[in-house]
Write a protein that holds these residues in place. Sequence first.
Motif, PDB file in Angstrom:
ATOM      1  N   LEU A   1       0.814  -1.217   0.000  1.00  0.00           N
ATOM      2  CA  LEU A   1       0.000   0.000   0.000  1.00  0.00           C
ATOM      3  C   LEU A   1       0.849   1.270   0.000  1.00  0.00           C
ATOM      4  O   LEU A   1       0.324   2.364   0.202  1.00  0.00           O
ATOM      5  CB  LEU A   1      -0.943   0.006   1.210  1.00  0.00           C
ATOM      6  CG  LEU A   1      -1.982  -1.121   1.254  1.00  0.00           C
ATOM      7  CD1 LEU A   1      -2.821  -1.019   2.522  1.00  0.00           C
ATOM      8  CD2 LEU A   1      -2.874  -1.106   0.022  1.00  0.00           C
ATOM      9  N   GLY A   2       2.152   1.127  -0.219  1.00  0.00           N
ATOM     10  CA  GLY A   2       3.037   2.278  -0.257  1.00  0.00           C
ATOM     11  C   GLY A   2       3.413   2.784   1.122  1.00  0.00           C
ATOM     12  O   GLY A   2       2.773   2.456   2.127  1.00  0.00           O
TER      13      GLY A   2
ATOM     14  N   LEU B   1      -1.233  -4.550   3.224  1.00  0.00           N
ATOM     15  CA  LEU B   1      -2.407  -5.311   3.626  1.00  0.00           C
ATOM     16  C   LEU B   1      -2.024  -6.779   3.641  1.00  0.00           C
ATOM     17  O   LEU B   1      -1.445  -7.285   2.673  1.00  0.00           O
ATOM     18  CB  LEU B   1      -3.549  -5.067   2.641  1.00  0.00           C
ATOM     19  CG  LEU B   1      -4.786  -5.970   2.774  1.00  0.00           C
ATOM     20  CD1 LEU B   1      -5.495  -5.740   4.093  1.00  0.00           C
ATOM     21  CD2 LEU B   1      -5.745  -5.727   1.595  1.00  0.00           C
ATOM     22  N   GLU B   2      -2.361  -7.453   4.741  1.00  0.00           N
ATOM     23  CA  GLU B   2      -2.104  -8.884   4.867  1.00  0.00           C
ATOM     24  C   GLU B   2      -3.429  -9.631   4.925  1.00  0.00           C
ATOM     25  O   GLU B   2      -4.300  -9.307   5.728  1.00  0.00           O
ATOM     26  CB  GLU B   2      -1.310  -9.169   6.140  1.00  0.00           C
ATOM     27  CG  GLU B   2      -1.131 -10.657   6.423  1.00  0.00           C
ATOM     28  CD  GLU B   2      -0.402 -10.939   7.730  1.00  0.00           C
ATOM     29  OE1 GLU B   2       0.285 -11.961   7.802  1.00  0.00           O
ATOM     30  OE2 GLU B   2      -0.533 -10.128   8.674  1.00  0.00           O
TER      31      GLU B   2
ATOM     32  N   SER C   1       1.622  -2.098  -6.084  1.00  0.00           N
ATOM     33  CA  SER C   1       0.274  -2.495  -6.509  1.00  0.00           C
ATOM     34  C   SER C   1      -0.495  -1.358  -7.162  1.00  0.00           C
ATOM     35  O   SER C   1      -1.554  -1.575  -7.758  1.00  0.00           O
ATOM     36  CB  SER C   1      -0.513  -3.000  -5.297  1.00  0.00           C
ATOM     37  OG  SER C   1      -0.769  -1.937  -4.394  1.00  0.00           O
ATOM     38  N   GLY C   2       0.014  -0.130  -7.004  1.00  0.00           N
ATOM     39  CA  GLY C   2      -0.736   1.031  -7.459  1.00  0.00           C
ATOM     40  C   GLY C   2      -1.781   1.477  -6.467  1.00  0.00           C
ATOM     41  O   GLY C   2      -2.541   2.410  -6.732  1.00  0.00           O
TER      42      GLY C   2
ATOM     43  N   VAL D   1      -7.027   3.913  -1.937  1.00  0.00           N
ATOM     44  CA  VAL D   1      -7.049   4.469  -3.285  1.00  0.00           C
ATOM     45  C   VAL D   1      -6.414   3.453  -4.226  1.00  0.00           C
ATOM     46  O   VAL D   1      -5.273   3.030  -4.033  1.00  0.00           O
ATOM     47  CB  VAL D   1      -6.287   5.807  -3.343  1.00  0.00           C
ATOM     48  CG1 VAL D   1      -6.298   6.358  -4.763  1.00  0.00           C
ATOM     49  CG2 VAL D   1      -6.893   6.813  -2.376  1.00  0.00           C
ATOM     50  N   THR D   2      -7.162   3.032  -5.253  1.00  0.00           N
ATOM     51  CA  THR D   2      -6.708   2.030  -6.211  1.00  0.00           C
ATOM     52  C   THR D   2      -6.638   2.651  -7.603  1.00  0.00           C
ATOM     53  O   THR D   2      -7.134   3.764  -7.807  1.00  0.00           O
ATOM     54  CB  THR D   2      -7.670   0.831  -6.245  1.00  0.00           C
ATOM     55  OG1 THR D   2      -8.827   1.173  -7.023  1.00  0.00           O
ATOM     56  CG2 THR D   2      -8.120   0.430  -4.836  1.00  0.00           C
TER      57      THR D   2
END
Length: 219
Positions: free
Chosen positions: A51-52, A57-58, A160-161, A210-211
Motif C-alpha cells: 500500500l506504499g 495489507l495482509e 500495486s498502485g 485508493v486504487t
Amino acid sequence: MANFHSELDHLVLVAATLESGVAFCEKALGVRMTKGGEHARMGTHNFLLNLGDAIYLEVIAINPSGAAPEGARWFGMDHPEERSRAAVSPYLATFVARTSDIDAACTALPSLGAAREMQRDSLRWRITIPEESALLEGGALPTVIQWPQGVHPTQAMPDSGCRLEQLEVWHPRPESVGAMWERIGLHGGDRLVLRRAGADAGPCLRARIVTPEGTRIIG
C-alpha cells in the motif's frame, strides 16, 4: 508518554481460507495480491498487498497443512466468535504497529503479551502475542511488531498502485483506547483515525484505499 515510537505497519484481514480472503480483496480492490508464505510456528499462511509508504495489507488464514501452534494463534484466529465471523466473510480484524522498542512497548502495556521471535522463509521479526485468544479491544488495540533495522517486507513487494488513504478504528471507548495507543508511542493522525462507535456497536475497522480504479473501502 512513551520515549519510543510506534506507527502503522500493516492491516490484517482474517479469512476462513486463504483463497476466500484473496478473492475478497482482489474483487474489492481490483488488483492482484502477492503470495506471502507460511508461518510454521502459528500454523497460518498469507498473501500481501503493498500500500506504499512501508504499509501493506495482509490476508491471513489458518493453514490446513500446517501444525497447530502450542498456544493461541495471533489476531484472534482461535477465538470462537472470530472463527464464526470469518466463516461468514473475510473481515478486517485488526492492525499491526511497528515500534522502535518492542520490549519497552510490552512493559508499558502488558496486555499486549510477550514479544516472540517469528520467521517466514528468510524474513525474521519479533511480534507480540497475547495469552488470550481474543482480539485486544476488539481489534482496536494493535499487535506490535519490530523488524530488524533496515528490513521491511514491502521492500520485496511489487507496487500495486494502491495507497492507504485512511484507516478508521471504531470503538465505544475511544478515550481508553487512545490512552493505550499513547503508552506504546502510537498516535493517530490523518491516516490513522480513532472514532467513537455507537452505544450499541462494537469495535470495528474500516480502511479507505485508493486504487487504480478509484477509492475502495474494506472492513
